[in-house]
Design a protein around this motif. Sequence first.
Motif, mmCIF file in Angstrom:
data_model
loop_
_atom_site.group_PDB
_atom_site.id
_atom_site.type_symbol
_atom_site.label_atom_id
_atom_site.label_comp_id
_atom_site.label_asym_id
_atom_site.label_seq_id
_atom_site.Cartn_x
_atom_site.Cartn_y
_atom_site.Cartn_z
ATOM 1 N N ASP A 128 72.887 33.179 71.314
ATOM 2 C CA ASP A 128 72.337 31.663 71.667
ATOM 3 C C ASP A 128 74.065 31.057 72.593
ATOM 4 N N CYS A 129 73.675 30.998 73.677
ATOM 5 C CA CYS A 129 74.907 30.955 74.125
ATOM 6 C C CYS A 129 74.584 29.879 75.693
ATOM 7 N N PHE A 130 76.306 29.583 76.238
ATOM 8 C CA PHE A 130 75.890 28.329 77.029
ATOM 9 C C PHE A 130 76.555 28.572 78.223
ATOM 10 N N GLU A 131 76.459 28.685 79.316
ATOM 11 C CA GLU A 131 77.836 28.376 79.943
ATOM 12 C C GLU A 131 77.490 26.792 81.017
ATOM 13 N N ASP A 165 71.879 40.143 74.101
ATOM 14 C CA ASP A 165 70.691 41.371 73.392
ATOM 15 C C ASP A 165 71.491 42.124 73.699
ATOM 16 N N ASP A 166 71.633 43.065 74.033
ATOM 17 C CA ASP A 166 71.761 44.431 74.374
ATOM 18 C C ASP A 166 73.137 44.378 75.303
ATOM 19 N N VAL A 224 82.258 43.834 76.136
ATOM 20 C CA VAL A 224 82.308 43.608 75.114
ATOM 21 C C VAL A 224 81.881 42.174 75.015
ATOM 22 N N VAL A 225 81.148 42.063 73.559
ATOM 23 C CA VAL A 225 81.017 39.814 73.897
ATOM 24 C C VAL A 225 82.655 38.752 73.071
ATOM 25 N N GLY A 250 80.592 47.586 72.179
ATOM 26 C CA GLY A 250 79.398 48.579 72.614
ATOM 27 C C GLY A 250 80.489 50.001 71.528
ATOM 28 N N SER A 251 79.001 50.582 71.944
ATOM 29 C CA SER A 251 78.972 52.075 70.991
ATOM 30 C C SER A 251 80.304 52.823 71.102
ATOM 31 N N THR A 252 81.232 52.244 71.938
ATOM 32 C CA THR A 252 82.060 53.302 72.711
ATOM 33 C C THR A 252 83.250 52.642 72.999
#
Length: 350
Positions: free
Chosen positions: A4-7, A24-25, A31-32, A90-92
Amino acid sequence: MTEDCFEAVVPRAKEVTFRPFRIDDIDATEVVVETLFSGISKGTEIRRYLGLASELEWHDGLSVYLNSKSSNRWPIRNGYENVGRIVRCGSTVDPSLKGRLIWTPSNHSTHVVLKISDYEHGLIPAADDVGELENYTFVARTRIAMAGIHDAEILLGDVVGVVGFGAVGFLAAQLALLSGARKVYVLDTDPRPLQLASIIDVSAILVENKATAASIKETLGDILPDKIIECSGTSAGLNLAMRLVRSEGTIVTISTYSSPSANDLGVDLMGEWGRNRLTLKSSMSVNNRSHRRSPLWTRQRQEQVAIALIGQRDVIVHESMKRRYFFRELQTAYETLSKDGADSSALVVY
């Protein structure tokens, strides 16, 4: 996993709102980043908040402003100095990057999603204390100051002037010394920032109401600036630079200038500019403008060097430039920095 984010968003002049969004995905290569700190610039960022940036439509193909007003001026997402921690890969993406600290030129937001290959050069080492980590919120401004120093082509033994001794001027003065200047003068109309001059071994000149370029030159004698870095973002500062620099000298502007106000006399090209055969360069290093030594000096290389300069303490950031505000206090920070005599920068804590 969902964050849950805000900008922070500026929907119109002098107003800040906080827009919620969800992550989500993410793509396999992304990256996050969870933001820890972001920096506020008193220059371009505050002008955008106040609605002082140009209202005209920019034509990319022609590289010219059109007479029509921009249809997508608002809302604005301000900010370009973000320090955070990678919390999801991410997966890679190399999983060892999770937990690493990273600087990115991202806006004021609690979380950022980015393609790691575009920003991996922004990875920063673990800091010994919070203060050192906060200093990395000056990476973009160090890069901007460095581009100006490169454009000035400072030679070993040059005398350099810096007009406007805010955060960028403070960084530019240090970089001028690192580039071989034998003497650096810093000039400002506000005596408070000039108190920092002795910390970095430069000479302060207070430009008072009755001060003229002639009186300043008489004081300096033969040791006049060969190059001047104009950091004030005002026509008065640029006019002073043109009158103060040595004949056949160079002025480099690294500020964004606002639309002239009613009492702004504009830039005077009728005097010293022509008679002293001066060189004036715009060191615009944002808005997708490349370095004058591109492709040798890419944006990534400039940012890597800025990170190294800060990390190795080759350039310092003074504590007075890091007045802290919480994320939800962003509008208060903007209002404070908008006032005359306010600090030159601030820090947002998440």
